[in-house]
Every structure is written in C-alpha cells, then in structure tokens.
Scaffold this motif. Structure first.
Motif, PDB file in Angstrom:
ATOM      1  N   UNK A  26       0.840  -1.207   0.000  1.00 27.16           N
ATOM      2  CA  UNK A  26       0.000   0.000   0.000  1.00 27.16           C
ATOM      3  C   UNK A  26       0.872   1.255   0.000  1.00 27.16           C
ATOM      4  N   UNK A  27       1.943   1.222   0.805  1.00 28.33           N
ATOM      5  CA  UNK A  27       2.859   2.361   0.825  1.00 28.33           C
ATOM      6  C   UNK A  27       3.495   2.595  -0.529  1.00 28.33           C
ATOM      7  N   UNK A  28       3.889   1.517  -1.193  1.00 30.93           N
ATOM      8  CA  UNK A  28       4.495   1.645  -2.529  1.00 30.93           C
ATOM      9  C   UNK A  28       3.492   2.184  -3.545  1.00 30.93           C
ATOM     10  N   UNK A  29       2.251   1.718  -3.482  1.00 32.14           N
ATOM     11  CA  UNK A  29       1.225   2.205  -4.413  1.00 32.14           C
ATOM     12  C   UNK A  29       0.941   3.680  -4.151  1.00 32.14           C
ATOM     13  N   UNK A  30       0.899   4.077  -2.871  1.00 31.80           N
ATOM     14  CA  UNK A  30       0.697   5.488  -2.531  1.00 31.80           C
ATOM     15  C   UNK A  30       1.798   6.358  -3.122  1.00 31.80           C
ATOM     16  N   UNK A  31       3.008   5.801  -3.207  1.00 32.23           N
ATOM     17  CA  UNK A  31       4.150   6.569  -3.705  1.00 32.23           C
ATOM     18  C   UNK A  31       4.158   6.718  -5.217  1.00 32.23           C
ATOM     19  N   UNK A  32       3.486   5.812  -5.939  1.00 35.44           N
ATOM     20  CA  UNK A  32       3.586   5.784  -7.402  1.00 35.44           C
ATOM     21  C   UNK A  32       3.288   7.135  -8.051  1.00 35.44           C
ATOM     22  N   UNK A  33       2.188   7.825  -7.718  1.00 30.36           N
ATOM     23  CA  UNK A  33       1.892   9.078  -8.425  1.00 30.36           C
ATOM     24  C   UNK A  33       2.950  10.160  -8.235  1.00 30.36           C
ATOM     25  N   UNK A  34       3.726  10.081  -7.159  1.00 31.54           N
ATOM     26  CA  UNK A  34       4.644  11.162  -6.838  1.00 31.54           C
ATOM     27  C   UNK A  34       6.006  11.016  -7.503  1.00 31.54           C
ATOM     28  N   UNK A  35       6.269   9.866  -8.112  1.00 26.43           N
ATOM     29  CA  UNK A  35       7.511   9.731  -8.874  1.00 26.43           C
ATOM     30  C   UNK A  35       7.476  10.607 -10.114  1.00 26.43           C
ATOM     31  N   UNK A  36       6.469  10.458 -11.012  1.00 28.24           N
ATOM     32  CA  UNK A  36       6.389  11.400 -12.142  1.00 28.24           C
ATOM     33  C   UNK A  36       6.140  12.830 -11.686  1.00 28.24           C
ATOM     34  N   UNK A  37       5.460  13.001 -10.534  1.00 23.32           N
ATOM     35  CA  UNK A  37       5.204  14.355 -10.037  1.00 23.32           C
ATOM     36  C   UNK A  37       6.500  15.088  -9.719  1.00 23.32           C
ATOM     37  N   UNK A  38       7.496  14.376  -9.174  1.00 21.13           N
ATOM     38  CA  UNK A  38       8.787  14.996  -8.869  1.00 21.13           C
ATOM     39  C   UNK A  38       9.475  15.471 -10.145  1.00 21.13           C
ATOM     40  N   UNK A  39       9.447  14.639 -11.189  1.00 23.01           N
ATOM     41  CA  UNK A  39      10.039  15.041 -12.468  1.00 23.01           C
ATOM     42  C   UNK A  39       9.264  16.206 -13.083  1.00 23.01           C
ATOM     43  N   UNK A  40       7.930  16.169 -12.961  1.00 17.14           N
ATOM     44  CA  UNK A  40       7.111  17.240 -13.520  1.00 17.14           C
ATOM     45  C   UNK A  40       7.429  18.571 -12.848  1.00 17.14           C
ATOM     46  N   UNK A  41       7.581  18.556 -11.520  1.00 11.92           N
ATOM     47  CA  UNK A  41       7.930  19.783 -10.786  1.00 11.92           C
ATOM     48  C   UNK A  41       9.255  20.344 -11.279  1.00 11.92           C
ATOM     49  N   UNK A  42      10.252  19.477 -11.399  1.00  9.59           N
ATOM     50  CA  UNK A  42      11.592  19.925 -11.784  1.00  9.59           C
ATOM     51  C   UNK A  42      11.588  20.547 -13.180  1.00  9.59           C
ATOM     52  N   UNK A  43      11.018  19.845 -14.150  1.00  9.69           N
ATOM     53  CA  UNK A  43      11.078  20.333 -15.526  1.00  9.69           C
ATOM     54  C   UNK A  43      10.126  21.511 -15.758  1.00  9.69           C
ATOM     55  N   UNK A  44       8.998  21.545 -15.060  1.00  5.62           N
ATOM     56  CA  UNK A  44       8.079  22.682 -15.206  1.00  5.62           C
ATOM     57  C   UNK A  44       8.704  23.956 -14.630  1.00  5.62           C
ATOM     58  N   UNK A  45       9.406  23.818 -13.530  1.00  5.03           N
ATOM     59  CA  UNK A  45      10.078  24.982 -12.937  1.00  5.03           C
ATOM     60  C   UNK A  45      11.188  25.488 -13.855  1.00  5.03           C
ATOM     61  N   UNK A  46      11.949  24.574 -14.450  1.00  9.03           N
ATOM     62  CA  UNK A  46      13.010  24.981 -15.377  1.00  9.03           C
ATOM     63  C   UNK A  46      12.414  25.673 -16.606  1.00  9.03           C
ATOM     64  N   UNK A  47      11.314  25.122 -17.114  1.00 11.20           N
ATOM     65  CA  UNK A  47      10.665  25.736 -18.275  1.00 11.20           C
ATOM     66  C   UNK A  47      10.179  27.143 -17.934  1.00 11.20           C
ATOM     67  N   UNK A  48       9.550  27.293 -16.772  1.00 10.03           N
ATOM     68  CA  UNK A  48       9.040  28.607 -16.379  1.00 10.03           C
ATOM     69  C   UNK A  48      10.173  29.612 -16.211  1.00 10.03           C
TER      70      UNK A  48
ATOM     71  N   UNK B  59      -1.907  12.236 -12.834  1.00  7.16           N
ATOM     72  CA  UNK B  59      -2.160  13.581 -13.380  1.00  7.16           C
ATOM     73  C   UNK B  59      -2.477  14.566 -12.257  1.00  7.16           C
ATOM     74  N   UNK B  60      -3.285  14.116 -11.299  1.00  7.38           N
ATOM     75  CA  UNK B  60      -3.625  14.984 -10.168  1.00  7.38           C
ATOM     76  C   UNK B  60      -2.378  15.350  -9.380  1.00  7.38           C
ATOM     77  N   UNK B  61      -1.556  14.345  -9.056  1.00  9.65           N
ATOM     78  CA  UNK B  61      -0.344  14.592  -8.280  1.00  9.65           C
ATOM     79  C   UNK B  61       0.612  15.512  -9.029  1.00  9.65           C
ATOM     80  N   UNK B  62       0.747  15.307 -10.336  1.00 10.75           N
ATOM     81  CA  UNK B  62       1.618  16.179 -11.137  1.00 10.75           C
ATOM     82  C   UNK B  62       1.105  17.608 -11.121  1.00 10.75           C
ATOM     83  N   UNK B  63      -0.216  17.770 -11.271  1.00 11.58           N
ATOM     84  CA  UNK B  63      -0.784  19.120 -11.315  1.00 11.58           C
ATOM     85  C   UNK B  63      -0.540  19.903 -10.048  1.00 11.58           C
ATOM     86  N   UNK B  64      -0.845  19.296  -8.877  1.00 12.82           N
ATOM     87  CA  UNK B  64      -0.678  20.038  -7.627  1.00 12.82           C
ATOM     88  C   UNK B  64       0.798  20.244  -7.299  1.00 12.82           C
TER      89      UNK B  64
END
Length: 469
Positions: free
Chosen positions: A294-316, A355-360
């Motif tokens: 359950x802990x691993x499944x909870x973590x899944x959305x936040x792996x792409x979210x971390x990459x999304x944060x990094x690259x979106x900030x660089x783009x901005x 998608x939700x995790x990446x957005x927030x």
C-alpha cells in the motif's frame, strides 16, 4: 563594458551554485521531515491506528485537520519572529518543538488525546513553510529564486515517494519493537529526526549572504547588490513598498490566499485519504495488498510528479514566469480527480491520480512567485504568513469534510469531487489575478559596488523602518 557584464554574470552563476548547494538541500531535508511528520497520520490511520483508537472516518478527518487550526493561530507571529530573531534560530526552534510533540504520538491512547496532540503539533510547526520560503527569498534574487524554490518543494513529492514506503516498512516491521504497535513505532521513528536536524540547523544555516563567511567577498557583494536591486524593482512595480498594515487590506493578498486554500485543500485531501482509498481497493476491486505494498502504491503518483515539478520549474524560469504556469496545472489536477473515481481498476485509477499529483506538485514551486511580484521586507513576512494562514484552513477543512462525507455516503467519491472543484476554483482565481509584471528580465546589470568592509547596512521599509532584505 561587455566583458564586465559577462564577468558579473559568471560571478552570479558561481555564487548561486555555491549558495544553492549549501542551503537548498538542507532546507529541503527540513521540509521532507516536516511534511512526513504532518502526514504520518494518513499512513497510521488505515494501518492499525483507526482500529486501536476506534475512530470513525469523520473523527480521523477532524484529528488530521485540526493540526492546521493550531498552525494558523501562530502563523503570522511566527514569521514576524523569524524576521526579528533570524532564520537560523527560529527555524531550529520550530523543528525541535515539533519533533518533541511528534514523538509523543507514540503513546496516544484515545481520540481526545489524538486531536489535542495534533492541535499542539500545529502550534509547534507554525510558520515553518512560509518561514523557509521567506528565508530563501532573503537569499536568492528573483532570477534564481524559482530554481531555489523548486529544489525546496521537490522535497514534497520525494516525501511521498520515500515516506509512504518507509512508513509502511516501519509499521510492518516495527510492530512489536519495544512493545509498541507498528503505527506507534512509526510515529517515534519519524519524530526523532526533527529534533536532531533542528539542532544541526542552528549551527549550519546563515541568516543572510552578508554574514556568509563561506562565500568569497566578491560573492557576498554580488548577493547584497542583486537582492537590493530586486527589492527596488518590486517596490517600483507595485507602486512603492507596502506597509505591514497595508498587506492586511490588500485584495490581491487575499485572492492569492484563497487560491492557495484550494491548492492546500486538494493536497491534503489526497495526502490523508489516498492511503485509505488504496486500502479500499480490496472491497472495490477484489484486490488485496500488504501494508508495504500500500505504501508503494501510494508513492507511485509522486515519482512522475517529482520530475514534472523539476522540468516545469526549469521551463518557467527559461521562458519567464507567467500566471498560467500556476493556473494550468491546477486546472488539470482539478479535472482529473472526478475522472479517477470512475476508472475500472486499481491500475487505471492510479494512472489518473498521477495527473492529479503532477498538477498540484508542479504548482507548489511556482505559487510563491505570485506574491513576490509585489511584496518585500516586513510586508513579505506578514503577507506570506497571512496567505499561508488562510490557505491552511484548506488543510483543516479537506480531511474533515472528506471524512464526514465518506461517513454519510459510504465512500469517498463525493468528497473527492469537492476536492476537484476547489482546485478548479483556485485555477480560475489565478488566471484572473492582475499582478505587476516581473522586471528582473529587463533590468540591466547593476554597477559593481565597493567591497564589504564590516556589516553592510540593509535597506529599510520607509513605513516601518524594518529591514527589507
């Protein structure tokens, strides 16, 4: 002259890299521990705590959310205390305080003790996030600020990526250690690092560039010059320095606070109840997972979210910050939540939650760029705290409302739809804000200043005579 500008730019890059390498990872570690402590209850609830303490979903939601009422009470005074006593002492004090309270959760015996401790934990943590953000704005001029904030907020998805599986391991394999239930051992294990890192913080951080002996004299001069020019740009863009009193009457400050309320509502609704929703996959889809799974499944959305944060900030940072860089991800997050509720299986549900995790998450690192377009000095300290205080009502409201609605309806669907609507509301508010344009991209390089000789006088707010850098 061209050579001088190039030399100054090279000096700036060097100074930023040195300061960022020393400061941002450490402050990010502090945020990692902070976010893990405040959301640990989300892992403890469905993994033994709710049963041991006989909690309903509404009681669990209230205990989760009352943290934010305690946080709100001391938010503004805490940030003003940081401005007065310095970030090094104040952030260290906050960390040690909340670490001690977190450890006390190990021995909680009933619902009343749980919500009282959660309230006290909020009081202890009050001011940490806006204080850390304010500290970073005191260190990094605007052209580098988004990169520094992105590194800081990267700790949030990393907390979910590492924290959820770690919490699962502590609960599953800590069960019985020292005679404690697994969820109790987890609270002890995540509380102690706050105390330890809090003491380290006191000796490690430096309040301002002018005090940083680990920078060269030229690098200290560059920071002092750029921060002073940055303060002047913001004052001119907003029509002059805002006084602390004016901040509490500024419509833009309250509009940003309401938008941040919606963002916090979405973040903490997911953080506190996603583990419970995943635990409910067994009944909904006929699947069964261990605590660690359950802990691993909870973590899944936040792996792409971390990459999304990094690259979106660089783009901005590359194209220049715009309001839609905050509003668009919020809209995606808000619209994706209702879609996730009607997926046919666990895999497709988690895919949409990504998608939700990446957005927030993409929004967090850029959100504080909104008030920094017009707030400086003591007005920034009070404004950041006011925005965070109002926004943290979302942290209280989200888990309580989501839990109460789940008790009334028998599932989390309606509560999650309300979560999506608050994120859409925030997106609309940010789209409609009228903020001064950032002047840094157009500002010509400032002239070199004389080397530092002794303490450098800092600019002061003309209304309050408080320091503004």
């Amino acid at each position: 002259m061209t050579s001088s500008i190039q030399d100054d730019a090279a000096l700036g890059r060097s100074a930023f890299r040195k300061a960022a390498f020393r400061i941002v990872p450490f402050v990010g570690l502090m945020f990692f521990i902070n976010y893990l402590d405040r959301t640990a209850i989300g892992l403890a609830g469905p993994n033994g705590m709710n049963d041991d303490l006989a909690l309903t979903a509404a009681q669990f939601g209230f205990a989760s959310g009352i943290f934010f009422l305690g946080y709100i009470l001391l938010e503004v005074p805490s940030n003003l205390g940081l401005q007065k006593f310095g970030a090094r002492k104040w952030l260290a004090r906050i960390m040690v305080s909340w670490g001690v309270v977190s450890v006390l959760f190990t021995w909680v015996q009933n619902y009343e003790q749980l919500w009282i401790l959660r309230f006290v934990l909020g009081v202890a943590e009050a001011g940490f996030v806006p204080g850390a953000v304010l500290f970073l704005t005191m260190w990094f001029p605007r052209q580098y600020r988004m990169k520094a904030l992105a590194g800081f907020y990267l700790a949030q998805p990393i907390t979910m990526v590492l924290g959820a599986p770690l919490g699962g391991l502590l609960i599953q394999y800590g069960d019985g250690l020292f005679g404690l239930a697994g969820w109790r051992f987890m609270f002890f294990a995540v509380g102690m690092p706050a105390v330890i890192v809090g003491f380290i913080c006191y000796f490690y951080l430096t309040d301002s560039p002018s005090q940083a002996r680990w920078l060269t004299e030229a690098e200290r001069n560059w920071f002092v010059r750029e921060l002073a020019a940055d303060t002047g740009d913001r004052a001119r863009a907003s029509g002059g320095h805002l006084s602390l009193r004016a901040v509490f009457r500024a419509p833009k400050v309250f509009a940003i606070a309401i938008a941040y309320f919606g963002l916090n509502y979405g973040v903490y609704s997911l953080a506190f109840f996603l583990p419970s929703i995943i635990a409910g996959f067994q009944e909904q889809f006929g699947t069964e997972f261990s605590i660690v799974e359950r802990g691993l499944i909870t973590a899944i959305p936040y792996v792409p979210a971390a990459f999304a944060l990094y690259f979106w900030s660089r783009y901005s940072a590359r194209v220049g910050f715009r309001q839609w860089h905050v509003a668009a991800p919020l809209l995606v997050a808000g619209l994706s939540i209702p879609v996730a509720l009607y997926m046919p299986g666990p895999a497709t549900t988690i895919a949409v939650v990504v998608l939700t995790a990446c957005g927030v998450t993409m929004t967090f690192s850029l959100f504080w760029s909104l008030p920094t377009t017009f707030l400086t000095g003591v007005a920034a300290a009070g404004g950041f705290a006011l925005i965070n205080s109002i926004a943290n009502l979302g942290g209280f409201t989200a888990p309580y409302v989501t839990g109460a609605v789940a008790d009334a309806t028998g599932d989390y669907r309606l509560g999650m739809i309300l979560t999506g609507l608050t994120l859409v509301m925030s997106s609309v508010i940010v789209f409609c804000l009228r903020l001064p344009a950032a002047a840094d991209d157009e500002r010509p390089p400032t002239e070199p200043v004389a080397p530092l000789s002794g303490p450098t006088p800092e600019p002061r707010d003309p209304d309050t005579h408080e320091r503004t850098t």
